[in-house]
Design an enzyme around this catalytic site. Structure first.
Site, PDB file in Angstrom:
ATOM      1  N   ASP A 199       0.846  -1.193   0.000  1.00  0.00           N
ATOM      2  CA  ASP A 199       0.000   0.000   0.000  1.00  0.00           C
ATOM      3  C   ASP A 199       0.882   1.243   0.000  1.00  0.00           C
ATOM      4  OD1 ASP A 199      -2.778  -0.923   0.075  1.00  0.00           O
ATOM      5  OD2 ASP A 199      -2.162  -1.917   1.922  1.00  0.00           O
TER       6      ASP A 199
ATOM      7  N   ASP B 220      -9.928  -6.131  -1.742  1.00  0.00           N
ATOM      8  CA  ASP B 220      -8.980  -5.548  -0.789  1.00  0.00           C
ATOM      9  C   ASP B 220      -9.727  -4.897   0.373  1.00  0.00           C
ATOM     10  OD1 ASP B 220      -6.847  -4.370   0.473  1.00  0.00           O
ATOM     11  OD2 ASP B 220      -6.280  -3.060  -1.186  1.00  0.00           O
TER      12      ASP B 220
HETATM   13  C1  DX5 Z   1      -6.269  -1.218   1.981  1.00  0.00           C
HETATM   14  C2  DX5 Z   1      -5.187  -2.038   2.609  1.00  0.00           C
HETATM   15  C3  DX5 Z   1      -5.597  -2.665   3.922  1.00  0.00           C
HETATM   16  C4  DX5 Z   1      -5.548  -4.136   3.887  1.00  0.00           C
HETATM   17  C5  DX5 Z   1      -5.411  -4.623   5.265  1.00  0.00           C
HETATM   18  O1  DX5 Z   1      -5.806  -0.686   0.801  1.00  0.00           O
HETATM   19  O2  DX5 Z   1      -4.713  -2.940   1.691  1.00  0.00           O
HETATM   20  O3  DX5 Z   1      -6.854  -2.335   4.283  1.00  0.00           O
HETATM   21  O4  DX5 Z   1      -6.660  -4.577   3.224  1.00  0.00           O
HETATM   22  O5  DX5 Z   1      -6.171  -5.745   5.503  1.00  0.00           O
HETATM   23  P1  DX5 Z   1      -7.273  -5.770   6.652  1.00  0.00           P
HETATM   24  O6  DX5 Z   1      -8.404  -4.930   6.155  1.00  0.00           O
HETATM   25  O7  DX5 Z   1      -7.609  -7.218   6.755  1.00  0.00           O
HETATM   26  O8  DX5 Z   1      -6.639  -5.237   7.880  1.00  0.00           O
HETATM   27 ZN    ZN Z   2      -4.434  -2.120  -0.627  1.00  0.00          ZN
END
Ligand code: DX5
Ligand code: ZN
Length: 222
Positions: free
Chosen positions: A35, A176
């Protein structure tokens, strides 16, 4: 086909990075989800150029680069994109979506377009010939650990139909945000192919639990 896993590296503990990557290699994790955040397109800073460079030194797992940055088309050459990578740019991040997709082309990577929860599916209509996949945001991007926006589950099903009707079933759907094994299982049935695994699955507990978490998610994505 079983679902592929893209492990969300913003959720990893930096002090155990090597150990984490070793587990992911042993378990055959398909992608590392990166990210990239600029503090403008999303209200957070995220993984940057030096992090990506460092990661390349310790692993050959392809990267799934999720660019949450404004006007990404002017910043692509900073990143060190490889042919085996996925690069997602956001529909909402530039007025020049087509230019951004065109400028991604020379890198030879898989070109994905990401859309936020409130962005309708029909905005994809004109770019279907220029993309390999769609990154469907199930949460408003920027932070791990959020709860799924309920409407996005049905949206995933509608997206699959939308692609099918246009003869574009080969376009991959990535999901995602808040991908628990349960959500992943439903989304797999709705046609998703790549699943971002963060705090909702793989990154629960410490590294000693990751292999078990991966197996649980894999079972749900069969
Ligand atoms: C959004 C990111 C995070 C990722 C983390 O772009 O990539 O939200 O999904 O996973 P969770 O939501 O399971 O913590
Ligand atoms: Zn992401």
């Amino acid at each position: 086909m079983t679902g592929q896993i893209s492990a969300s590296m913003m959720c990893s503990d930096l002090t155990h990075l090597k150990q984490t990557i070793q587990i992911f290699e042993e378990e055959g994790i398909e992608y590392l989800h990166i990210d990239v955040m600029d503090g403008e397109f999303v209200p957070n800073f995220g993984l940057g150029v030096d992090y990506i460079k460092g990661l390349r030194e310790i692993t050959d797992i392809p990267l799934d680069l999720h660019l949450m940055i404004r006007n990404p088309e002017y910043k692509l050459q900073w990143i060190g994109i490889r042919e085996s990578d996925i690069v997602s740019i956001h529909y909402e991040s530039t007025y020049q979506v087509q230019r951004a997709l065109d400028w991604l082309s020379p890198f030879g990577c898989k070109r994905f377009l990401a859309i936020n929860p409130a962005t309708p599916i029909y905005v994809l209509e004109e770019v279907l010939d220029y993309i390999d996949g769609i990154n469907l945001l199930m949460v408003n991007p920027g932070f791990a650990g959020q709860k799924i926006v309920a409407s996005t589950i049905k949206k995933a099903g509608r997206l699959y139909k939308f692609l099918e009707e246009r003869g574009k079933k080969d376009i991959v759907i990535e999901v995602d945000g808040n991908i628990t094994p349960e959500n992943g299982n439903i989304l797999k049935q709705y046609g998703a192919g790549i699943f971002v695994a963060g705090t909702s699955s793989v990154f629960q507990g410490d590294a000693s639990q990751f292999a078990e978490n991966i197996n649980r998610l894999r079972d749900a994505l069969k």
